[in-house]
Design a protein around this motif. Structure first.
Motif, mmCIF file in Angstrom:
data_model
loop_
_atom_site.group_PDB
_atom_site.id
_atom_site.type_symbol
_atom_site.label_atom_id
_atom_site.label_comp_id
_atom_site.label_asym_id
_atom_site.label_seq_id
_atom_site.Cartn_x
_atom_site.Cartn_y
_atom_site.Cartn_z
ATOM 1 N N ASN A 94 0.847 -1.199 0.000
ATOM 2 C CA ASN A 94 0.000 0.000 0.000
ATOM 3 C C ASN A 94 0.874 1.239 0.000
ATOM 4 O O ASN A 94 1.645 1.450 0.929
ATOM 5 N N THR A 95 0.765 2.054 -1.050
ATOM 6 C CA THR A 95 1.554 3.283 -1.094
ATOM 7 C C THR A 95 0.896 4.362 -0.238
ATOM 8 O O THR A 95 -0.237 4.221 0.188
ATOM 9 N N GLN A 149 -8.487 2.354 5.775
ATOM 10 C CA GLN A 149 -7.839 1.092 5.409
ATOM 11 C C GLN A 149 -8.595 0.395 4.268
ATOM 12 O O GLN A 149 -7.977 -0.187 3.376
ATOM 13 N N ASN A 154 -7.598 2.046 1.098
ATOM 14 C CA ASN A 154 -6.251 1.605 0.701
ATOM 15 C C ASN A 154 -6.276 0.186 0.140
ATOM 16 O O ASN A 154 -5.605 -0.113 -0.849
ATOM 17 N N ASN A 155 -7.051 -0.681 0.787
ATOM 18 C CA ASN A 155 -7.137 -2.065 0.305
ATOM 19 C C ASN A 155 -7.741 -2.129 -1.094
ATOM 20 O O ASN A 155 -7.305 -2.909 -1.937
ATOM 21 N N GLU A 209 -7.658 0.263 -3.347
ATOM 22 C CA GLU A 209 -6.655 0.756 -4.298
ATOM 23 C C GLU A 209 -5.724 -0.397 -4.683
ATOM 24 O O GLU A 209 -5.441 -0.623 -5.858
ATOM 25 N N GLU A 230 -7.045 7.584 -3.801
ATOM 26 C CA GLU A 230 -6.497 7.124 -2.525
ATOM 27 C C GLU A 230 -5.970 8.290 -1.699
ATOM 28 O O GLU A 230 -6.139 8.343 -0.485
ATOM 29 N N ASP A 260 -6.899 9.479 1.999
ATOM 30 C CA ASP A 260 -5.869 9.709 3.022
ATOM 31 C C ASP A 260 -6.057 11.062 3.682
ATOM 32 O O ASP A 260 -5.963 11.192 4.905
#
Lengths: 216, 216
Positions: A214-215, B50, B53-54, B56, B91, B95
């Motif tokens: 994950n970036t 999370q 992110n997962n 992505e 993403e 964030d």
């Protein structure tokens, strides 16, 4: 056809190396422009960012061309797809170096003595981290990349230290408030530069292992 | 083989739509968590990042799979390559919504009345801009994307206004300095969210026209 394709793949690698050099160079110069309040240098960096953006654009175009016009084999396709991702991080580091330089211009040549302790240290660590991450990427050196990645914690700690220092300076009430806010923004840019260097390492990891992280 | 491929392409689109929804949702909630100083909601957003992110990660993996295992035709390859780029922007918005929420927790429930004028306005404009950019992307509506893109100037102006307001608040010396610096960082996150929404539009433009713009 195959010959042209191999030539283009080599060109892609050369362009990434060149972009890495430009970005590193810009970051190094932005450190100098900030510390020495060198207006000409700062303006030079802001202008120079266009070359980095253009190179990103050219690399993306070449990646699309390679993917679309030829039918790359699996390993080459990973090289191309990774290049397509890593240029985003390189370009953002270049942007942030330019943003730092632009912000440096707002100090009107006044040497920011109060923040001398942590911002230049943060710049030094970021510069080193970016250098190592880029060198690791272009030489495909995973161990070197891992060492670069490990420096990100240091950058995050330094950000907190800079912030705490700015709070203290503002409490004293002797420093220009605008300048203090700009120091904070510069520190924030540096923190993001650390994240992008970490991403470069993670793309290297994918390039070498096929495993996605994950970036940030 | 072809059937599986078409199914995967459809799945890619569904995943992008889902990621867009999650990101929008997170941004909307972060606005509420900030304004209402809702600690539970803020923690919920930070945890929820999370999933974004997962997703992505899963989209990138699917893109690589589609590119590597099959030999996509040119138009499909553009869809895949663009998806690979646009997830980075999605993403990052996620964030930043999480970062804003995390920062909101540091105000300890104290309603930031002083900044009520510009930060919530900035949040509203960003939320709208991101919504329009994502909807434009998933419905392939260039005109709608262009309108979203045009809102970025407004976001930049609002950032300057927030910054000027924070300088004034600090001059008065009545507000907690730490909080003020955190307001500035939140505004900076919002400014970046605007840039990412602009990038989403530029990827849509590439998807539709094959013309590359310089992303931010």
């Amino acid at each position: 056809m195959r010959e042209q394709y191999n030539e283009d793949l080599k060109k892609l690698n050369d362009m990434l190396v060149e972009m890495g050099n430009l970005v590193e160079n810009s970051l190094e110069k932005s450190k100098k422009a900030f510390k020495e309040q060198d207006k000409t240098l700062a303006e030079d960096i802001v202008r120079g960012d266009q070359s980095i953006n253009n190179l990103e654009h050219d690399i993306e175009a070449l990646c699309f061309k390679l993917m679309l016009r030829q039918q790359p084999v699996a390993t080459d396709l990973r090289v191309i797809a990774t290049a397509l991702k890593v240029v985003t991080d390189l370009e953002r580091i270049g942007d942030q170096a330019a943003d730092i330089s632009e912000m440096s211009l707002s100090f009107n040549g006044k040497y920011p003595y109060k923040t001398v302790e942590h911002i230049p240290t943060m710049m030094k660590v970021c510069r080193e981290m970016v250098h190592e991450a880029i060198r690791a990427y272009v030489t495909k050196d995973l161990e070197r990349g891992k060492r670069a990645d490990a420096m990100d914690d240091q950058v995050d700690v330094l950000f907190s230290e800079v912030k705490a220092e700015i709070v203290e300076i503002l409490k004293e009430g002797k420093e220009n408030i605008d300048d203090c806010l700009n120091y904070l923004i510069i520190a924030k840019y540096l923190e993001r530069i650390g994240d992008h260097a970490t991403n470069i390492y993670e793309w290297l990891e994918f390039l070498m292992t096929g495993e996605l992280e994950n970036t940030q």
